[in-house]
Every structure is written in C-alpha cells, then in structure tokens.
Design a protein around this motif. Sequence first.
Motif, short mmCIF file in Angstrom:
data_model
loop_
_atom_site.label_atom_id
_atom_site.label_comp_id
_atom_site.label_asym_id
_atom_site.label_seq_id
_atom_site.Cartn_x
_atom_site.Cartn_y
_atom_site.Cartn_z
N LYS A 279 10.52 12.12 5.58
CA LYS A 279 9.65 11.05 5.12
C LYS A 279 8.66 10.67 6.21
CE LYS A 279 10.16 7.13 2.18
NZ LYS A 279 10.96 6.09 1.59
N GLN A 280 9.20 10.58 7.43
CA GLN A 280 8.35 10.21 8.56
C GLN A 280 7.29 11.29 8.81
OE1 GLN A 280 6.80 7.83 10.59
NE2 GLN A 280 8.81 7.02 10.10
N LYS B 292 5.99 13.25 6.54
CA LYS B 292 4.96 13.09 5.50
C LYS B 292 4.06 11.91 5.82
CE LYS B 292 7.40 15.31 1.77
NZ LYS B 292 8.23 15.18 0.59
N ALA B 293 4.66 10.86 6.36
CA ALA B 293 3.84 9.70 6.74
C ALA B 293 2.84 10.11 7.80
CB ALA B 293 4.74 8.58 7.24
N ARG C 128 1.45 13.01 8.19
CA ARG C 128 0.35 13.75 7.56
C ARG C 128 -0.57 12.80 6.81
NH1 ARG C 128 4.18 17.43 4.44
NH2 ARG C 128 2.38 17.69 3.08
N ALA C 129 0.02 11.82 6.14
CA ALA C 129 -0.79 10.87 5.38
C ALA C 129 -1.70 10.08 6.32
CB ALA C 129 0.11 9.93 4.57
N ALA D 57 -3.02 5.26 3.78
CA ALA D 57 -1.63 5.31 4.22
C ALA D 57 -1.06 3.90 4.29
CB ALA D 57 -1.53 6.01 5.57
N ALA D 58 -1.83 2.98 4.86
CA ALA D 58 -1.35 1.60 4.94
C ALA D 58 -1.14 1.04 3.54
CB ALA D 58 -2.35 0.74 5.71
N VAL E 84 -0.18 2.48 0.87
CA VAL E 84 1.06 2.90 0.21
C VAL E 84 2.29 2.45 1.00
CG1 VAL E 84 -0.01 4.86 -0.95
CG2 VAL E 84 1.16 5.21 1.22
N GLY E 85 2.07 1.67 2.03
CA GLY E 85 3.22 1.07 2.70
C GLY E 85 3.62 1.75 4.01
N ILE E 86 2.76 2.63 4.52
CA ILE E 86 3.10 3.29 5.78
C ILE E 86 2.62 2.44 6.94
CG2 ILE E 86 2.64 5.30 7.24
CD1 ILE E 86 2.26 6.86 4.56
N ASN E 87 3.52 2.20 7.89
CA ASN E 87 3.15 1.45 9.08
C ASN E 87 2.38 2.41 10.01
OD1 ASN E 87 3.04 0.18 11.56
ND2 ASN E 87 4.97 -0.90 11.22
N ARG F 213 3.17 2.39 13.82
CA ARG F 213 4.45 2.99 14.15
C ARG F 213 4.37 4.51 14.02
NH1 ARG F 213 9.44 1.58 10.63
NH2 ARG F 213 8.79 3.53 9.67
N GLN G 279 -2.43 17.71 9.08
CA GLN G 279 -2.95 17.09 7.87
C GLN G 279 -2.49 17.82 6.64
OE1 GLN G 279 -7.16 16.80 8.46
NE2 GLN G 279 -6.91 15.51 10.24
N GLY G 280 -2.51 19.14 6.70
CA GLY G 280 -2.22 19.89 5.49
C GLY G 280 -0.75 20.16 5.28
N HIS H 9 0.50 -2.73 5.16
CA HIS H 9 1.60 -1.86 4.75
C HIS H 9 2.80 -2.63 4.19
CE1 HIS H 9 2.46 -2.47 9.13
NE2 HIS H 9 3.63 -2.73 8.64
N ILE I 189 2.71 -3.59 -0.36
CA ILE I 189 3.21 -2.82 -1.48
C ILE I 189 4.63 -3.26 -1.85
CG2 ILE I 189 4.21 -0.84 -0.25
CD1 ILE I 189 2.09 0.51 -2.57
N PHE J 173 -4.80 11.55 -0.64
CA PHE J 173 -4.50 12.41 0.50
C PHE J 173 -4.91 13.82 0.12
CE2 PHE J 173 -1.28 8.96 0.74
CZ PHE J 173 -1.87 8.30 1.81
N ARG K 229 -5.29 16.69 1.43
CA ARG K 229 -4.62 17.93 1.79
C ARG K 229 -3.15 17.94 1.40
NH1 ARG K 229 -7.79 18.98 7.41
NH2 ARG K 229 -9.37 20.30 6.48
N MET K 230 -2.78 17.01 0.56
CA MET K 230 -1.43 17.07 0.00
C MET K 230 -1.55 17.42 -1.47
SD MET K 230 0.50 13.81 1.59
CE MET K 230 0.90 13.69 3.30
N TYR L 295 6.31 5.53 -1.40
CA TYR L 295 6.81 5.69 -0.03
C TYR L 295 7.86 4.66 0.36
CZ TYR L 295 6.86 6.17 5.01
OH TYR L 295 7.26 6.34 6.31
#
Lengths: 343, 237
Positions: A211-212, A214-215, A217-218, A226-227, A229-232, A235, A339-340, B73, B76, B90, B92-93, B104
Amino acid sequence: MDSIKGSSWQSRLAVVLIAILLVALLIQAVANPGQFVSQLLIGITNGAIIALVALGYTLVYGIIELINFAHGDNFMIGSFVGLTLLAGFGIFAPISGDSGTFIKILGVLLALVVAMVVCGFVNVAIERIAYKPLRNSPRLAVLITAIGMSFILQNIGLVWKGPAQVPFPELISSANIFPGDAIIFRWKDLFVIAATIPLLLGLSYFIKNTKQGKAMRAVAQDKEAAAMVGINVNRTISITFLLGGILAGASGVMFGLFNGITVFNVGFTQGLYAFTAAVLGGIGNLTGAVVGGFLIGIIGSMADQYIGVRWTAIVIFGVLVLVLVFRPRGLLGDRSAVQGGGE
Amino acid sequence: MALLEVENMHSYYGNIHALRGVSLTVEEGEVVTLIGSNGAGKTTTLRSIHGVLPPKEGKVIFDGKEIQGTPAHDMISRGIAQSPEGRKIFSRMTVRENLEMGAYHRSDRDGIRTDMDRVFELFPRLQERIKQEAGTMSGGEQQMLAIGRALMSRPRLLLLDEPSMGLSPVLVERIFDIIREINAQGTTILLVEQNANVALEIATRGYVLETGAIVNSAPAAKLREDPKVREAYLGEI
Ligand SMILES: Nc1ncnc2c1ncn2[C@@H]1O[C@H](COP(=O)(O)OP(=O)(O)OP(=O)(O)O)[C@@H](O)[C@H]1O
Ligand SMILES: [Mg+2]
C-alpha cells in the motif's frame, strides 16, 4: 526506434564509436576469455554497489524532482558506521580476520543493519530539516541546499575519521571461489552480489505491491490528487528518503568490506558514479538505475583492464555523453518506474 | 443542521486574495451548485473546503465539526471526496489501481469490492478498460474515472469540479444523469459548473460566485428565471 530514424550526424557518430568500442572488447574477449569473464564479474560486483546508491538518487528524483547531492555522502556515513561497529567499538572485541566465521557473519550482518537504519534516518532528517521547508521554493534553492548538506556530511566524516583513508577489517576472504585462476570470482564478490539481490527484490516488491509503495507512486504522479484520496504526502516523501538511505547504508558497508578502505570524501566519487548511473538509466526510473549501475560497473572494470585505470573516468563519462546524445532521457527514461510502477 | 456550512471563508494564493468571504451551506441529501464565470473562485472554494488550500480566515463546519485546518489527506476519512478540476487521475496507473487508490484509507476488502462494482454499474466503460493505463484513456473516460475514484471512498459529501468539461453533449447528459443517480443513492453533492444550464436543472439550490464572493443564492428553479443569471451564465440576452 524512432530516435534513430531522425538521426543526426552526432547520433551516427555515437553509434559508430560505441560499435568500435564493442568490437575492440570482443577481440579482447576472444583472445583471453578467462580474463574477460573475471573482469566482467568484477564489473558486476562494482555495479551492484553503484546501483544501490543510484536507486537512492532516482527514488528521490522520482518523487520530488530533486537531485539529492547529499546522497553520496550519506553512503560515506554508512561505511563509517559499519567501520565503527566492526573495528572501533569496545562493546565486543574488534572483529578481525582471525575471528571465527560465525562472529564474522554476525558482525557483518549487524554492521549492515545498523548502517542501513542510521543512513535511513539521516536521509529522513536531511529531508525534514533542509528540503521540506523549501518545497515550494524555486528548484535552485533546494539544489544549493542539497550541495550544502553534502558539505556538512563530508565535514562530519572528516571530523569523525580524519582526512586519511581508513582501513576496513578484512572480514571476507579475497580467495578465489573457483579452483585455479582462469576465472576469478572471490568470496568478497559473492558477498556483494548476495547482499544486493535481496535488497533489489525487496525494493521492487515494496514499490509494486504494498500500500505504501502504491502511495509513493501516486505521490510521484500527482501530489494534490494523492492528498485528496487520503495519502499523507509528507510521510510518503519521508518514506522515500528512508528507503534511499537504507540502500545507501547497505552499499556503504559493502563498499568498505569489498575495497578494504573508506575515506571521508568517498561519497563524492562513488556518488558521482551512482548519479551518472541514474542518469544513464533514466533518472526517476528504478530499473534504469539498476541497469545504469551495472553498466557503469562493467564499463569501468573493462576500461581498467583494457584501456588503463587513468582513462576509466573518461571512458565512463564518454559513454554517458554518447548515450545521452541519442536518448536524452537516459536508456529507460521515457517512463518512470516510480511513477509507472513497472519493474 | 446542515451537512456543510462555510462561514466567511477567505483564501489567498500568495498575495492574491482569491476568496473574499464565501459563505454557503449544503444540507444532507442536496445537490447544490456553484456557478460563476472563469476566475470567479469556484475551484478555489472547493480546494479551500477540502483543505488543499487551507483558508486563512473563516470556518468550514462539516457534520457539526470545524474542519478548517484539517490536512487534506484527513478529509476523506471524514467523508469528503472530490473529483477535481482537470481530473488529476493517476495517469500511469491502471483504471483498477486508480479506483483502489480512491479507497486508500479503507481496509474493508468486501466493502471496497462492493463499491467498485457500484462504480462499474454507473460507468460500464471503466470495467471494459480496467487494465488500461489511465493516462491513455479518452477525456470522457478519464472524467468517469475521476468521479469513480471519488466514489470509492463512499463519501457523504462529493465535491465535483466541472464534471462536464470537455465532454460531448451526449456524454454531458449522461454524466449529469449519473450525478443525479449518485445523489439518489444518498450522496450529498456540491457541484461546480460552467455549464450552468444543466447544473441548475439537477440542483436543488445554487450560489452565484463573482470575484471571490457570493453575490446571489436561491433555489435552482428561481435562479434559472433570474434575468441577471440568464444573461450572464445561461447565454441569453
Ligand atoms: N495556483 C494559483 N496561483 C495564483 N493564483 C491562482 C491560482 N489558482 C487560481 N488563482 C487565481 O484565483 C482566482 C480564482 O481561480 P479559480 O481557479 O478558483 O477560478 P474558477 O472559478 O474555478 O475558474 P474556472 O471556471 O476558469 O475554472 C483566479 O483569479 C485565478 O487567477
Ligand atoms: Mg475552476
């Protein structure tokens, strides 16, 4: 390849030069295959050490588009931490070539793990202190700060171990694994390869599947989204620096054990090669950094053997220029693996 | 009590005073639309509510709690999701990964699967493209993905910034049908639109924003009749 379709005289020249180099190498390989294979193996080993550092440059670049100039010096700190643990501490008697095998293995593992942890956190601290406050400033400000951090770490190294080269204990045998000396592959070389492979696999798994990861990459692709969707984001950036530092720490200890020495400014030269590897492979691309690292290791060892040590740096940077002539973004540079997510 | 209450919100980009005291409310279950010309501050309003651009002054009250100053963050998990201007998928996903990223902060696998199926029911096209890299999809498909991603958090309040941007008239109709359906399924919606005509058709109420301040607010039907609104935003003279 469309880059050749629209080829200019420069890129034709580049192709011709690379072809000449390869043919010259092939002639040498046929003349003395044992020597060639040995040299190739040395190149791969050196390349592994470079690749681990190159990954740190590329990870950080992939996520915040910064060349972390202090990264090479963090690698130096890693080698110093390892050395201090192995030779300088009174906690247990200094481990030397005479100690038992078990103690040696334990000592090397401990040195690796501690250096990885220390360098990981040094990297995180550098980001927090020096880069994060400048996140919205012009690029140049952060770049200058990174150079400043590099000097600070170098001076810490200078105070810590002095200006001269310091020897590393000879813990891993330099004896050849293969009988005879037709092909030379030493226990030391095996150690470097054996330590590198799990690190590379682990990193790849982390980025692709967790998960981390993927975060990461996001965040590399779009920080605001990213923020949302809830990604810090902060961090996640810290974790990226942590990963880069961990790899640099491992690489620093491996370098010391492999070469038998370290020095306060070793991060400058090794860092430069690693950075070159990252650019050669396509900065921001993880696979590229690994490919670039191994390529530079191999090119370096070939140049050492067949052209002369004095020319090695020139050959390496010459190849870099030639590659960039046709692939300005490096070998795999048109898409970033951070990224990809492709490995 | 309103689900969302914005009181006298001021926001800046550096020295630019982009929002000059915006106040609005959104009741549970409503579709509220925010209309205004280019540069009026519609996007800035959504970004400020969402904590992406924290307001310098004023209050944002969601579900009875003050949330201005909460980092983006954390919004949500409080129940606010956004399909932002410019989609910001995103690129490239894959489509699936994008939807997963929308969930997430959640860890209830079954719930996530149910919600993904729900998104696929709303946008069958996304299911067809599930393994495609998002950046290679058409603009309309990307818009569907941006909305779908926001829905994956099962939000109480959905902020939609110009969902009809760049879509063909047929697709605009379709997107608005879907917005209506999302609302019917229980999600409250704050909708920003250039396309005021359609927006006022599906909205319960509307606010008119001009240079960073609300200048008019009324039930949607009433705004549609308002001569000033008709002239400025509905393209009638
Ligand atoms: N990143 C930024 N930096 C500086 N000023 C900005 C920034 N983003 C927006 N602005 C300014 O803030 C004001 C409001 O912009 P905003 O994007 O909220 O308008 P909008 O109503 O969404 O317009 P549109 O219909 O064109 O999307 C504009 O004057 C704009 O120029
Ligand atoms: Mg806008």
